[in-house]
Structure formats: C-alpha cells, structure tokens
Design a protein around this motif. Structure first.
Motif, short mmCIF file in Angstrom:
data_model
loop_
_atom_site.label_atom_id
_atom_site.label_comp_id
_atom_site.label_asym_id
_atom_site.label_seq_id
_atom_site.Cartn_x
_atom_site.Cartn_y
_atom_site.Cartn_z
N ARG A 18 -30.07 -14.91 36.14
CA ARG A 18 -29.47 -15.48 37.38
C ARG A 18 -28.55 -16.56 36.83
O ARG A 18 -27.45 -16.95 37.21
CB ARG A 18 -30.16 -15.88 38.69
CG ARG A 18 -30.97 -14.61 39.12
CD ARG A 18 -31.65 -14.94 40.50
NE ARG A 18 -30.52 -15.39 41.49
CZ ARG A 18 -30.58 -15.87 42.53
NH1 ARG A 18 -31.96 -15.68 43.08
NH2 ARG A 18 -29.72 -16.22 43.28
N LEU A 19 -29.25 -17.57 35.92
CA LEU A 19 -28.78 -18.64 35.46
C LEU A 19 -27.42 -18.30 34.49
O LEU A 19 -26.47 -19.22 34.47
CB LEU A 19 -29.67 -19.58 34.64
CG LEU A 19 -30.40 -20.32 35.74
CD1 LEU A 19 -31.52 -21.33 34.73
CD2 LEU A 19 -29.57 -21.58 36.16
N LEU A 20 -27.56 -17.11 33.83
CA LEU A 20 -26.46 -16.85 32.62
C LEU A 20 -25.39 -16.25 33.48
O LEU A 20 -24.15 -16.27 33.10
CB LEU A 20 -26.98 -15.81 31.74
CG LEU A 20 -28.10 -16.45 30.88
CD1 LEU A 20 -28.49 -15.39 29.75
CD2 LEU A 20 -27.91 -17.68 30.02
N GLY A 21 -25.56 -15.76 34.57
CA GLY A 21 -24.57 -15.15 35.51
C GLY A 21 -23.79 -14.17 34.95
O GLY A 21 -24.27 -13.43 34.37
N THR A 32 -27.55 -27.62 38.22
CA THR A 32 -27.05 -28.52 37.33
C THR A 32 -25.80 -27.89 36.56
O THR A 32 -24.66 -28.78 36.53
CB THR A 32 -28.05 -29.19 36.22
OG1 THR A 32 -29.09 -29.51 36.87
CG2 THR A 32 -27.35 -29.75 35.20
N ALA A 33 -25.82 -26.74 35.94
CA ALA A 33 -24.72 -26.12 35.38
C ALA A 33 -23.66 -25.97 36.08
O ALA A 33 -22.35 -26.37 35.72
CB ALA A 33 -25.36 -24.72 34.95
N SER A 34 -23.74 -25.53 37.31
CA SER A 34 -22.50 -25.25 38.15
C SER A 34 -21.88 -26.71 38.29
O SER A 34 -20.67 -26.87 38.60
CB SER A 34 -22.73 -24.58 39.39
OG SER A 34 -23.65 -25.36 39.93
N ALA A 35 -22.72 -27.66 38.68
CA ALA A 35 -22.01 -29.18 39.10
C ALA A 35 -21.44 -29.58 37.71
O ALA A 35 -20.39 -30.30 37.86
CB ALA A 35 -23.24 -30.07 39.37
N ASP A 36 -21.86 -29.33 36.74
CA ASP A 36 -21.23 -30.00 35.38
C ASP A 36 -20.08 -29.31 35.06
O ASP A 36 -19.14 -29.71 34.65
CB ASP A 36 -22.22 -29.82 34.16
CG ASP A 36 -21.41 -30.25 33.10
OD1 ASP A 36 -21.56 -31.59 32.86
OD2 ASP A 36 -21.23 -29.63 32.07
N ARG A 62 -24.10 -31.43 28.63
CA ARG A 62 -23.79 -31.58 29.89
C ARG A 62 -23.71 -33.05 30.54
O ARG A 62 -24.65 -34.08 30.02
CB ARG A 62 -24.66 -30.71 30.87
CG ARG A 62 -24.42 -29.38 30.85
CD ARG A 62 -25.02 -28.52 31.98
NE ARG A 62 -24.96 -27.08 31.64
CZ ARG A 62 -24.09 -26.16 31.64
NH1 ARG A 62 -22.85 -26.55 31.88
NH2 ARG A 62 -24.10 -25.06 31.38
N VAL A 63 -23.01 -33.36 31.49
CA VAL A 63 -22.75 -34.64 32.01
C VAL A 63 -23.75 -34.87 33.15
O VAL A 63 -24.31 -35.94 33.27
CB VAL A 63 -21.21 -34.99 32.28
CG1 VAL A 63 -21.08 -36.38 33.04
CG2 VAL A 63 -20.70 -35.10 30.97
N THR A 64 -23.25 -34.03 34.12
CA THR A 64 -24.08 -34.13 35.61
C THR A 64 -25.34 -33.56 35.38
O THR A 64 -25.27 -32.46 35.22
CB THR A 64 -23.13 -33.95 36.56
OG1 THR A 64 -23.89 -34.26 37.87
CG2 THR A 64 -22.62 -32.48 36.45
N ALA A 65 -26.51 -34.14 36.02
CA ALA A 65 -27.78 -33.46 36.02
C ALA A 65 -27.69 -33.21 37.74
O ALA A 65 -28.50 -34.46 38.17
CB ALA A 65 -28.78 -34.15 35.39
N SER A 66 -27.54 -32.37 38.34
CA SER A 66 -27.59 -32.14 39.67
C SER A 66 -29.12 -32.57 40.24
O SER A 66 -30.11 -32.12 39.63
CB SER A 66 -27.13 -30.92 40.18
OG SER A 66 -27.45 -30.61 41.51
N ARG A 67 -29.20 -33.08 41.11
CA ARG A 67 -30.51 -33.44 41.83
C ARG A 67 -31.04 -32.35 42.47
O ARG A 67 -32.04 -32.31 43.09
CB ARG A 67 -30.55 -34.61 42.64
CG ARG A 67 -30.60 -35.99 42.02
CD ARG A 67 -29.55 -36.29 41.19
NE ARG A 67 -29.56 -37.46 40.25
CZ ARG A 67 -28.70 -38.15 39.60
NH1 ARG A 67 -27.53 -37.09 39.28
NH2 ARG A 67 -28.71 -39.06 38.86
N VAL A 68 -30.42 -31.18 42.65
CA VAL A 68 -30.99 -30.13 43.34
C VAL A 68 -31.17 -28.89 42.27
O VAL A 68 -30.33 -28.64 41.40
CB VAL A 68 -29.68 -29.27 44.36
CG1 VAL A 68 -30.52 -28.29 44.90
CG2 VAL A 68 -29.51 -30.39 45.40
#
Length: 719
Positions: free
Chosen positions: A321-324, A694-698, A684-690
């Motif tokens: 799922r993460l690899l999409g 994280t990957a999609s936010a970055d 990655r720059v942004t580490a989403s708090r959800v």
C-alpha cells in the motif's frame, strides 16, 4: 529490617521531603512517598504496582518532573540494598535518559541526581546477578558521564561472558563515547562473538558513524531475523535492529549509505523466510517514510518476492500500500486475492486500490457491502481524498447501498458521501438515492447532495435542503444550510443556524459558526451582535478551544464590518507569548488573521516580531508581518529563518508560502541552494504527524518547493 534496610529510618527520611509541594505528571507528588515505601517493601505485588505508578508519575512517557530528582536517592538506596535491584536500576537509567546535560530545569536536575549515584551504578556492574549487571550498565551509560563511566564499563566488557550483559555494555560504551567505541564495535561484529553481541555491535557501528561495508552487510543478513536477539535488552530504542540500521543509514543521506541500506533490504525481502520478511517489510515501511527514492528502490525486490511466492503477499500488504503505483507489477496477485471469498480479500483489495485503482474498481463494485477496508482506501482514508474514478458499476453499487439506509453501517455513510462529492455532477443519477438517505444521514449527505445536483434538479434539491435546515434535528441543520447556500445562494437558513451556534456554550461550535460567518462577509452583518456576545471572558483562564473561537470571531468582525480595533484586541491574547507546544496552531491561526488586517493590524507588530525566532512560528509571523509591517523585516535574514524552519520540519509548507511573500529580492544564492537541496535531496523534508501520510505530505512539499524556486527566479535567471 526489610531486605537489610531500616524501614523506620527509610520512611522518616522519605517523609522529610516536601512531596506535597512538589509536582509530577498528575499534579501534587504527595503520593510518591507511599510508592517509594511499597517499592522497598516485602510485598512483591504491591512493589510492582508502586513501580508502575512511579513510571506513570515521575517518568511519564519519557518526561521527568520536579519530584523526579527528589525520588532518585531513595530509589538508589533501594537498589543498593538489593531490593528489586535490576528493576530499580533500569528505572534510574530511564530517568537519566530523559534528563538533560545542563540547565536549571527538571531534566537537568533529574540527570544530575542519577549521575550522583554513579558509584552505585558502577559497583552494580560487578554484581553477581546478570540482570543487575545489565541494568546497571545501561543506567551508567545513560548518565552520559563518559569520563567516569567509560573505563569501568570497558573493563567489565573485557571479562563479561553473559551475551545480553555484554551486548548492553557495548551499547553503553558506544553511547558514552562513539568515536572511542567504534573500533570495539567493529571488532565485535565478527563470528567470534555471540549473536546478541554481534547485533549490538552492528547497531553500535551505525551509531558511531562507521562506514557501512560488505562485512557489516554480510553480518546483518546472517543474523536475521534479529528481533529475537534483542528481546532481553534494557535498551528499547534498538529493539528492531534491521529497521534501526536501515533508518540510520538512510538518515545519513549519502549515496553510499543509501546503497548499503537498499542492498540490505532487497536481500532480506528476497530471502523467502517469513520471519525475515516480517522484519524486512517493517524496515521497508520505515524507509518509505524517510527516503524519497524508497518506493522506486523497493518495488522491484518486493514484487519479485510476491510473484515468486504469492503466499507471502498477505504479510507485505501494508508495504504494498505504501509503494502504491510503483508496485503495479504485483497487481495481478492482489486482484486474485481480492476476488476470493475469505477474510483476506478485503485487505488485498484495499492494497489494490493503492497499487492500481482502475483494476480495483470492478472488484470493489462487485461486493461493496463486504469491503469496508477497500472502501476506506478508495476514499483516501481518514485524512485523504477519494482516489477512484466515477465508474458506472461502482456508482450503481453505491446507489444500491444508499437505497437501503437502514442497512448502512460503520463509516459507510461518510465514505459514500465523500465518493459522491468527489465525483460531482458525474454522479447526478444518484440524486434520488441521496435524497432518500438525507433523512437518516443528514450530516453526511448534505454536501454530497449539493455536489451531485445537476442544474435542472436544483429546485428539488434546494427544497429538500431547506426543509432539513429548518428541521428540529440539530445534527444536519448546519450542513444542510451550508449546502443550500452553496447550491442556491440562499443565506437566510444559514444565518439562522449560525446565530444559534454563536449562542451555544460549546467553543467548538462558536468557532465553526464564526468562521462560516467570516466567509459570508458583509452578508452576515445581522450576526454582528451575536459575534460580539460570543467572545469569551478575557479575565478568565481561557482554554485553547475558547481562544480558537475568539480568533474566529476576530476574523468575522473584520471581514464582515472592518472592525479592526475589536479584532486586534481579540488577537493580542493568543499572540502574546510562546506558551505550550499544543498552542502552536492557535498562535498560527491568530497570525493568519492578523495578516488579513493589513495595515490595520499594525498594533500587533511587536507581538508578531517576538514570534520570529521560534522555528514553529517563524513562517506565520513572517506572513503576518509582510502584510502588517513589512518594513520591519530584513529580507535575506528573514529568508534564512524561513529556510531554518523548513529544514527543521517545523512548518515547512507555510515557510514556502512566506518565502513567496518575501519575494525574489530576499533570496541570496545561498538561499536558493538551500531551497534546491530541500526540493531535490533524497531525505524527506516533512514528517507528517499522521501515521502513514509522511510520504504523500513530502511529495506535496517537493512539488511546491520546485514551484517556489521557479517563482523566485530573478529576471533573466535560467530555469
């Protein structure tokens, strides 16, 4: 005597401390003396309960408090008397680990208190009981007192034979002095050491910054699965060695270390051993959150493993799922699993939605009622947006479910509403079904109704929304009134509901109502008295929701009637000081409203300037100051502060927005290089708090950073 201790003296000395005047995680520390006495007592059950309570109060989730340092000497005396020494020494180590090296705060006091007990800790490293030696080694290392502790731990390591203690000693030596311990850790990776020590040596090598070479690669692979080798360790930060090593290598952000990490993961994924695969899959999931190239690098070996042995697919569904779309090669295996009539089908279909949405849609439409996970994935989860196209069969399946509103369960009403809203007028044939479900699920269906309604059906839909907005059922009235306004422009029902919400005692309701009123602008002038009356008492100790509601009122007063003076007064409170970490978003909201005031917000300049040095507030402060008092900002200096904020992942998206506000003149060549690095590096720059986003936010950040670079080019500068 209790375990060689004088209980009367111990109790008297405990009681001599002013515990009631000290604080811990839950307020007064008046309960700590009883816990200390029980821990030192003879009743094992009460002692275990006391230790648990102390973990919760004076070492709560890794935080120490005023009472913590005061408790340390009594904990040390308990351990010194041999009373539950291993458990108490580990507790002391946890206190030291959560402390700080310097300063005047509780953290520094706590570490100093444990460091003062270092003679006890080092003596306990020589204890007969291996559990005591192990806990003492870890606790001594956590003090950070390398000058005093390193030699003693190194001497014990030279003679220690117990594998777990030896591993803990090695980890402690690396913690105390990575440079000095690097040679020791490298030597311990060889086959002459027990497996427990070798795995500790490998994590120690990455901690010490040693180059990761073929020898390390071979040793790590030979030790997999590695998790069982560290189950007895006190050090919990390295309880998943493969994940720890891979993450550490990727965080170094060098080509050689990335190659080492991905070679290790690829080999582990291809082993075919279930227990190794589980560790490799988890380490790979962590890699996706850290590295921009992870999806592409991991897709090949993972898909190879799935195609070679489809039975492993269930174990790697989260990773797929993460690899999409990068894992599209595994789509056929997922589709076969999803077509089955068993418990795994829904999970497989959810993964297929992420990997190949087009392939997933027919399977989702075929058995929609029994595919809640897949439906959730199709809607983007709790924080995403729908990702499947408006397919005729899927639309028919949604309509069939809506036709039986009594049969809908769980999150279905929300998910169907989200799908229909994303499909818009393409799903106009569902209007009768949405109207039928409106009565039972008004909160969910109102927005869907406005979205799918075709122009020729507006009268019918508008009348249904008007009835709902005027009904006695509170749940759907606001949504219906909003949808009616969106569909027809009719504001009367919306104004009525907003007036009611502003009079409500719930600050969340007041905030929502004030925000919607602000969006109406002058058309909401009738609400001005209610807005003024909705302000919380400034003399009271206002909660965060109350401050948020006041900020929304300030925005409404400004946008409806230009009442700048009142708005400024309401914004002063949230902007007045740094406050706790959970206040950051309240401060950000206040700063954004201040930016709307423009020159009328000038009285807030000093408060905004005080926010500039704090990275989490720098971006919103700059946005506001650009509008309120732009002359107070030094362009290049401010651009540097914004890049600091983005690099620290404090508020990276707003930092980009503020850079645009500053304009090209503020950007030096060094600034452009830093922003280019943020946009193009692998880390990655942004580490989403959800979790899981994280990957999609970055990826959104990376796209936006590239846009900002283009927008901030100097005239004539090449793209």
């Amino acid at each position: 005597m209790i375990h060689g201790m004088d209980p009367i003296r111990f109790s008297a000395e405990v009681d001599a401390r002013p515990w009631a005047a000290l604080t811990h995680a839950y307020g007064s520390a008046a309960d700590v003396p009883d816990c200390l006495r029980a821990l030192a007592g003879e009743d094992d059950e009460k002692a275990a309960e006391a230790l648990s309570e102390l973990y919760g109060s004076i070492l709560h989730q890794g935080s120490v408090y005023e009472a913590t340092a005061h408790a340390v000497p009594f904990l040390a005396r308990t351990a010194a008397a041999g009373v539950r020494a291993a458990d108490v020494l580990a507790f002391l180590g946890g206190i030291a680990e959560s402390g700080a090296d310097d300063g005047d705060g509780d953290e520094a006091a706590a570490r100093r208190a444990v460091t003062a007990e270092l003679p006890l800790l080092l003596a306990s490293v020589e204890a007969e009981d291996s559990d005591v030696r192990q806990a003492a080694a870890w606790a001594a290392a956590m003090t950070g007192a390398a000058d005093e502790a390193y030699g003693a731990l190194r001497d014990r390591f030279a003679v220690e034979t117990d594998p777990q203690v030896r591993a803990e000693l090695l980890g402690g030596l690396v913690h105390l002095d990575p440079a000095r311990a690097a040679v020791l850790a490298t030597a311990a990776t060889g086959p002459g050491e027990p497996a427990e020590v070798r795995v500790a040596a490998l994590t120690g090598c990455v901690d010490a910054g040693a180059d990761w070479g073929p020898g390390h690669y071979d040793a790590m692979l030979a030790l997999l699965p590695a998790d069982p080798l560290v189950t007895g360790r006190v050090d919990l930060d390295r309880s998943e060695p493969l994940q720890y090593v891979v993450s550490s290598l990727l965080l170094r952000n060098t080509p050689a270390d990335r190659e080492g990490a991905y070679a290790l993961l690829a080999a582990a994924l291809r082993t075919g051993r279930p227990e190794v695969l589980a560790e490799a899959a988890w380490a790979s999931e962590s890699a996706v959150q850290i590295s921009r190239s992870a999806r592409e690098r991991l897709a090949g070996p993972l898909c190879d493993a799935v195609l070679r042995d489809p039975e492993i697919t269930e174990a790697v569904l989260p990773l797929l799922r993460l690899l999409g779309g990068h894992a599209a090669q595994a789509g056929s295996v997922l589709a076969e699993m999803a077509a089955r009539d068993d418990d795994r089908a829904d999970q497989a279909l959810a993964a297929l939605v992420d990997v190949d949405p087009v392939l997933a849609v027919p399977l989702l439409a075929r058995d929609l009622a029994r595919r809640p996970r897949a439906l959730d994935a199709a809607c983007g989860g709790a924080f995403g947006t729908p990702r499947v196209p408006c397919d005729a069969d899927l639309l028919a399946a949604v309509r069939a479910r809506l036709a039986e509103p009594g049969a809908l369960g769980g999150q279905e009403p929300y998910r169907f509403a989200a799908l229909l809203e994303s499909w818009g007028s393409g799903a106009s044939s569902a209007l009768p079904d949405v109207l039928a479900a409106l009565g039972k699920f008004p909160q969910q269906m109102t927005r869907a109704l406005a979205a799918v309604c075709a122009p020729e059906d507006r009268a019918e839909a508008g009348e249904a929304l008007r009835r709902e907005a005027r009904s006695e059922r509170r749940e759907g009235r606001l949504g219906a009134a909003r949808a009616l306004h969106q569909l027809t422009g009719d504001t009367e029902p919306l104004l009525t509901v907003l007036a009611e919400r502003l009079e409500d005692g719930d600050p969340h309701g007041r905030r929502e109502a004030a925000s919607l009123a602000a969006g109406l602008g002058p058309r909401a002038a009738v609400l001005l008295p209610a807005l003024s009356a909705a302000v919380s008492d400034p003399a009271a100790d206002r909660t965060t929701p109350e401050l948020d509601a006041d900020i929304a009122v300030a925005e409404a007063l400004w946008r409806i009637a230009g009442r700048a003076e009142e708005a400024v007064d309401l914004l002063r409170g949230p902007l007045s000081g740094a406050g706790p970490s959970w206040m950051r978003w309240t401060v950000s909201r206040a700063a954004r409203v201040a930016a709307q005031l423009g020159d009328a917000g000038r009285p807030l300049t000093e408060a905004l300037l005080r926010l500039l040095p704090e990275p989490v507030q720098t971006p919103v402060a700059v946005l506001a100051l650009c509008a309120v008092a732009p002359e107070t900002l030094d362009g290049p200096v401010t651009a540097g502060l914004l890049l600091d904020s983005a690099e620290q992942d404090a508020d990276p998206f707003t930092a980009l927005e503020a850079l645009i506000g500053l304009g090209p003149a503020a950007m030096t060549g060094g600034h452009r290089r830093r922003l280019t690095e943020l946009a193009e590096r692998d880390l990655r720059v942004t580490a989403s708090r959800v979790e899981g986003t994280t990957a999609s936010a970055d990826e959104r950040f990376q796209e936006r950073a590239r846009e900002v670079l283009r927008a901030l080019r100097e005239p004539g500068e090449e793209a």
